[in-house]
Design a protein around this motif. Structure first.
Motif, PDB file in Angstrom:
ATOM      1  N   GLN A 140      56.466 -21.295  38.243  1.00 58.21           N
ATOM      2  CA  GLN A 140      56.982 -20.402  37.064  1.00 58.21           C
ATOM      3  C   GLN A 140      57.974 -21.240  36.036  1.00 58.21           C
ATOM      4  OE1 GLN A 140      58.653 -17.208  39.093  1.00 58.21           O
ATOM      5  NE2 GLN A 140      56.350 -16.033  39.196  1.00 58.21           N
ATOM      6  N   VAL A 177      59.701 -14.176  33.943  1.00 55.92           N
ATOM      7  CA  VAL A 177      60.822 -14.132  32.800  1.00 55.92           C
ATOM      8  C   VAL A 177      62.244 -14.448  33.610  1.00 55.92           C
ATOM      9  CG1 VAL A 177      62.025 -12.903  31.196  1.00 55.92           C
ATOM     10  CG2 VAL A 177      59.390 -12.636  31.334  1.00 55.92           C
ATOM     11  N   ARG A 233      62.663 -18.281  34.661  1.00 56.03           N
ATOM     12  CA  ARG A 233      62.775 -18.927  33.612  1.00 56.03           C
ATOM     13  C   ARG A 233      64.267 -18.941  32.984  1.00 56.03           C
ATOM     14  NH1 ARG A 233      57.545 -20.378  29.924  1.00 56.03           N
ATOM     15  NH2 ARG A 233      56.154 -21.183  31.753  1.00 56.03           N
ATOM     16  N   TYR A 287      66.635 -20.161  25.810  1.00 55.12           N
ATOM     17  CA  TYR A 287      66.291 -18.623  25.681  1.00 55.12           C
ATOM     18  C   TYR A 287      67.590 -17.936  25.569  1.00 55.12           C
ATOM     19  CZ  TYR A 287      62.030 -20.267  28.378  1.00 55.12           C
ATOM     20  OH  TYR A 287      61.059 -20.967  28.434  1.00 55.12           O
ATOM     21  N   CYS A 296      62.964 -14.774  25.873  1.00 50.62           N
ATOM     22  CA  CYS A 296      62.192 -15.419  26.647  1.00 50.62           C
ATOM     23  C   CYS A 296      60.614 -15.134  26.893  1.00 50.62           C
ATOM     24  CB  CYS A 296      62.806 -15.325  28.075  1.00 50.62           C
ATOM     25  SG  CYS A 296      61.770 -16.270  29.457  1.00 50.62           S
ATOM     26  N   SER A 302      57.552 -17.677  25.626  1.00 51.71           N
ATOM     27  CA  SER A 302      56.674 -17.940  26.574  1.00 51.71           C
ATOM     28  C   SER A 302      55.281 -17.747  26.205  1.00 51.71           C
ATOM     29  CB  SER A 302      57.148 -17.218  27.736  1.00 51.71           C
ATOM     30  OG  SER A 302      58.279 -17.684  28.361  1.00 51.71           O
ATOM     31  N   TYR A 303      55.066 -16.206  25.457  1.00 53.23           N
ATOM     32  CA  TYR A 303      53.887 -16.026  24.847  1.00 53.23           C
ATOM     33  C   TYR A 303      53.346 -16.928  23.685  1.00 53.23           C
ATOM     34  CZ  TYR A 303      50.408 -12.913  22.530  1.00 53.23           C
ATOM     35  OH  TYR A 303      49.184 -12.641  22.180  1.00 53.23           O
ATOM     36  N   GLU A 338      52.475 -20.486  25.258  1.00 57.96           N
ATOM     37  CA  GLU A 338      51.626 -20.504  26.461  1.00 57.96           C
ATOM     38  C   GLU A 338      50.771 -19.456  26.674  1.00 57.96           C
ATOM     39  OE1 GLU A 338      53.648 -22.268  30.036  1.00 57.96           O
ATOM     40  OE2 GLU A 338      55.395 -21.838  28.730  1.00 57.96           O
ATOM     41  N   VAL A 373      50.808 -17.079  31.102  1.00 56.29           N
ATOM     42  CA  VAL A 373      51.994 -17.520  31.506  1.00 56.29           C
ATOM     43  C   VAL A 373      52.777 -16.683  32.308  1.00 56.29           C
ATOM     44  CG1 VAL A 373      53.414 -16.971  29.589  1.00 56.29           C
ATOM     45  CG2 VAL A 373      53.992 -18.750  31.087  1.00 56.29           C
TER      46      VAL A 373
END
Length: 307
Positions: free
Chosen positions: A36, A238, A241, A252, A258, A262-263, A266, A270
């Motif tokens: 992750q 989330v 991370r 972040y 975050c 991330s979206y 990735e 993700v």
């Protein structure tokens, strides 16, 4: 109507169950965290082989001493709060006439346990993840900071040193980095944990007047754990991370940032990274936890009644 008192046996049994779950689940938890929040691991099996090749079997148990001591206390509080809250709410609402536990009672008790879990579990998870992440293979992100692998691997000497570093650099609030994501994970997560377990263990009983067998408890606990961890994976990504973020460079600003980063970087997939490990790990970990909890609770209550 006479209200029941808080039963301390629930907290003791929760402590023992928590210790059992850590021993069973920590190796796959390490794999989950690396997938992750780490870089360059690819699939689940690739991550497992990489950890074993670079760090041997000991790599899977990195950071276990801290959760073994602290998660046992964490689970003691969570199980104690849930069990006592559920009993007191049921008595207040007088739902004892129904054959199965009331869904509203279970939901409120589970949500309360989820809120309480963040207070204790936030710092525990933070330190555990930092210790698990600091021995991963050097990624391009780390190397871009001109940080040598040797220096990177020795960031924290142990849990106590890790806590001291966080408190010195970020203060008490630093211990709760990712707490918002954890709250969003644990409130629904514990609903999907305790509610399926209660209903499954009741349904698997041969007679509604008897207590569930050890096999019923083990099976119900395992299924509940797989369901809970599987559905909690997106917010768990989330949280992981955010908590691992300061190991490299602060990327972040918070939960929303975050999620968006991330979206955008990735894609939607993700948020399901590590879901296989979470679901697989959730079964034996929760099965061991609930089985140890129930057997310990019965033994403690029997001992109390005979004394």
């Amino acid at each position: 109507m006479k209200m029941g008192r808080v039963q301390l046996e629930e907290f003791v049994a929760g402590y023992l169950g928590g210790a059992a779950s850590v021993v069973v689940g920590h190796p796959l938890d390490t794999v989950k965290v690396r997938l992750q929040a780490g870089q360059g691991y690819g699939s689940t099996f690739s991550c497992i082989f990489t950890i074993y090749r670079n760090e041997s079997v000991a790599g899977f148990f990195k950071g276990m001493s801290f959760p073994l001591a602290s998660i046992a206390i964490y689970n003691s509080v969570v199980f104690g709060v849930f069990s006592n809250a559920h009993r007191l709410i049921s008595q207040y609402r007088d739902t004892s006439r129904t054959n199965l536990p009331d869904l509203i009672d279970l939901t409120f008790a589970s949500m309360l346990a989820g809120c309480v879990s963040v207070v204790i579990g936030g710092p525990v998870d933070l330190v555990k993840i930092k210790l698990q992440m600091q021995t991963q293979s050097a990624s391009s992100e780390v190397m871009s900071l001109n940080t040598s692998l040797r220096h990177y691997q020795s960031t924290y000497k142990g849990p106590v040193h890790c806590v001291n570093c966080i408190l010195r650099k970020e203060g008490l609030l630093g211990m709760y980095r990712g707490a918002g994501a954890m709250l969003l994970r644990d409130i629904p997560g514990y609903c999907m944990y305790f509610i399926p377990y209660i209903y499954l263990s009741e349904c698997l009983k041969l007679d509604r007047h008897t207590t569930p067998s050890a096999l019923s408890v083990w099976l119900a606990g395992g299924i509940a754990g797989a369901i809970s961890w599987g559905t909690a994976t997106p917010m768990d990504v989330v949280k992981s991370r955010l908590q691992a973020d300061s190991l490299y460079d602060r990327k972040y600003k918070g939960v929303k940032d975050c999620i968006m980063q991330s979206y955008c970087n990735e894609g939607i997939q993700v948020f399901f990274r590590g879901i296989t490990v979470n679901a697989i790990r959730g079964f034996p970990m929760s099965a061991a936890m609930f089985l140890t909890y129930e057997l310990s609770l019965r033994a403690l209550k029997t001992s109390k009644q005979s004394s």
